[in-house]
Design a protein around this motif. Sequence first.
Motif, short mmCIF file in Angstrom:
data_model
loop_
_atom_site.label_atom_id
_atom_site.label_comp_id
_atom_site.label_asym_id
_atom_site.label_seq_id
_atom_site.Cartn_x
_atom_site.Cartn_y
_atom_site.Cartn_z
N ASN A 87 -65.31 79.74 49.49
CA ASN A 87 -64.73 78.66 49.55
C ASN A 87 -64.34 77.98 48.31
N THR A 88 -64.74 78.64 47.30
CA THR A 88 -64.59 77.90 45.89
C THR A 88 -63.63 78.78 45.28
N PHE A 89 -62.90 78.03 44.18
CA PHE A 89 -62.19 78.60 43.24
C PHE A 89 -62.62 79.93 42.42
N GLU A 90 -63.87 79.44 41.91
CA GLU A 90 -64.67 80.38 41.18
C GLU A 90 -65.17 81.47 41.83
N GLY A 91 -65.47 81.34 43.14
CA GLY A 91 -66.01 82.42 43.99
C GLY A 91 -64.88 83.59 44.31
N ASN A 92 -63.34 82.95 44.09
CA ASN A 92 -62.45 83.95 44.26
C ASN A 92 -61.62 84.54 43.20
N VAL A 93 -61.82 83.87 42.11
CA VAL A 93 -61.15 84.07 40.79
C VAL A 93 -62.36 84.57 39.67
N LYS A 94 -62.53 85.69 39.73
CA LYS A 94 -63.66 86.34 38.87
C LYS A 94 -63.54 86.27 37.34
N GLN A 95 -62.26 86.00 36.81
CA GLN A 95 -62.12 86.16 35.42
C GLN A 95 -62.22 84.86 34.71
N GLU A 96 -63.19 84.76 33.87
CA GLU A 96 -63.47 83.73 33.28
C GLU A 96 -62.12 82.71 32.68
N TRP A 97 -61.28 83.42 32.04
CA TRP A 97 -60.21 82.62 31.25
C TRP A 97 -59.42 82.23 32.36
N TYR A 98 -58.90 82.74 33.55
CA TYR A 98 -58.27 82.24 34.75
C TYR A 98 -58.91 81.15 35.36
N GLN A 99 -60.37 81.03 35.41
CA GLN A 99 -61.28 79.96 35.79
C GLN A 99 -60.92 78.76 34.90
N ASN A 100 -61.19 79.06 33.67
CA ASN A 100 -61.08 77.96 32.49
C ASN A 100 -59.54 77.33 32.49
N PHE A 101 -58.62 78.22 32.84
CA PHE A 101 -57.21 77.73 32.59
C PHE A 101 -56.87 76.64 33.61
N GLN A 107 -54.56 66.55 39.07
CA GLN A 107 -53.56 66.58 40.10
C GLN A 107 -51.98 66.89 39.98
N PRO A 108 -51.53 65.74 39.30
CA PRO A 108 -50.09 65.90 38.97
C PRO A 108 -49.64 67.26 38.10
N MET A 109 -50.52 67.34 37.21
CA MET A 109 -50.22 68.86 36.59
C MET A 109 -50.40 69.98 37.17
N LEU A 110 -51.18 70.00 38.15
CA LEU A 110 -51.56 71.15 39.18
C LEU A 110 -50.22 71.17 39.89
N PHE A 111 -49.52 70.29 40.62
CA PHE A 111 -48.65 70.38 41.36
C PHE A 111 -47.22 70.77 40.61
N ASP A 112 -47.30 70.25 39.30
CA ASP A 112 -46.01 70.69 38.60
C ASP A 112 -46.38 72.20 38.13
N LEU A 113 -47.49 72.73 37.96
CA LEU A 113 -47.61 74.16 37.83
C LEU A 113 -47.40 75.01 39.10
N VAL A 133 -55.31 74.64 44.94
CA VAL A 133 -54.93 73.33 45.79
C VAL A 133 -55.94 73.69 47.01
N SER A 134 -55.68 74.97 47.65
CA SER A 134 -56.34 75.36 48.79
C SER A 134 -57.82 74.93 48.96
N CYS A 135 -58.61 75.51 47.83
CA CYS A 135 -59.86 75.46 47.60
C CYS A 135 -60.27 73.68 47.58
N GLN A 136 -59.16 72.89 46.90
CA GLN A 136 -59.69 71.51 46.64
C GLN A 136 -59.51 70.72 48.04
N LEU A 137 -58.80 71.44 49.05
CA LEU A 137 -58.63 71.01 50.39
C LEU A 137 -59.65 71.58 51.33
#
Length: 172
Positions: A87-101, A107-113, A133-137
């Motif tokens: 249920n967490t972003f980090e639990g689904n994305v294992k690569q550190e760079w992508y977690q940190n990205f 929120q506005p930048m995330l939706f812009d992306l 976004v889905s993990c935040q919800l």
Amino acid sequence: MNNADECMDTIKLTSRGGDSFELPYAAARLAHVVRDANDENDDGEIESPEDVEILKVESPCLEKVVEFLKHYHGEPLTEIKTPLEDNTFEGNVKQEWYQNFLKGIDQPMLFDLVTAANFMAIQPLLDLTCLKVSCQLMGKSADEIRQILNIPRLTPEEEANARREHRWIFDD
């Protein structure tokens, strides 16, 4: 002709604000909008890549998109498995760079992306941002989701109309 995957040429992506960001064409071509603008043939070959205006994307967002494209070219994002493993972003994305990205992005930048990834047809970036976004919800109430997504409350009349027109949504 050059094979686009091996192309050492660089191109510039220009934002709505007129800022240009340079990157290798081989990295930029992950975006279908870049491939389409450069008329790659069926074999993925091009004469010489041309710069592309991305007029629907603001400069700060395009800068993040270019950062993603450059990194992805060297270390592709591991496919996000569905159903989700956690249920967490980090639990689904294992690569550190992508977690940190996406760490620390508002929120506005995330939706812009999300919007930029969709417009530019960059599926891995769309998958990553939609997962965030889905993990935040997850686990949020309807009111919390409404606030996060900036969805206005329905008036009593609108709610009654929605319940009439879309009974299946409101079945208890």
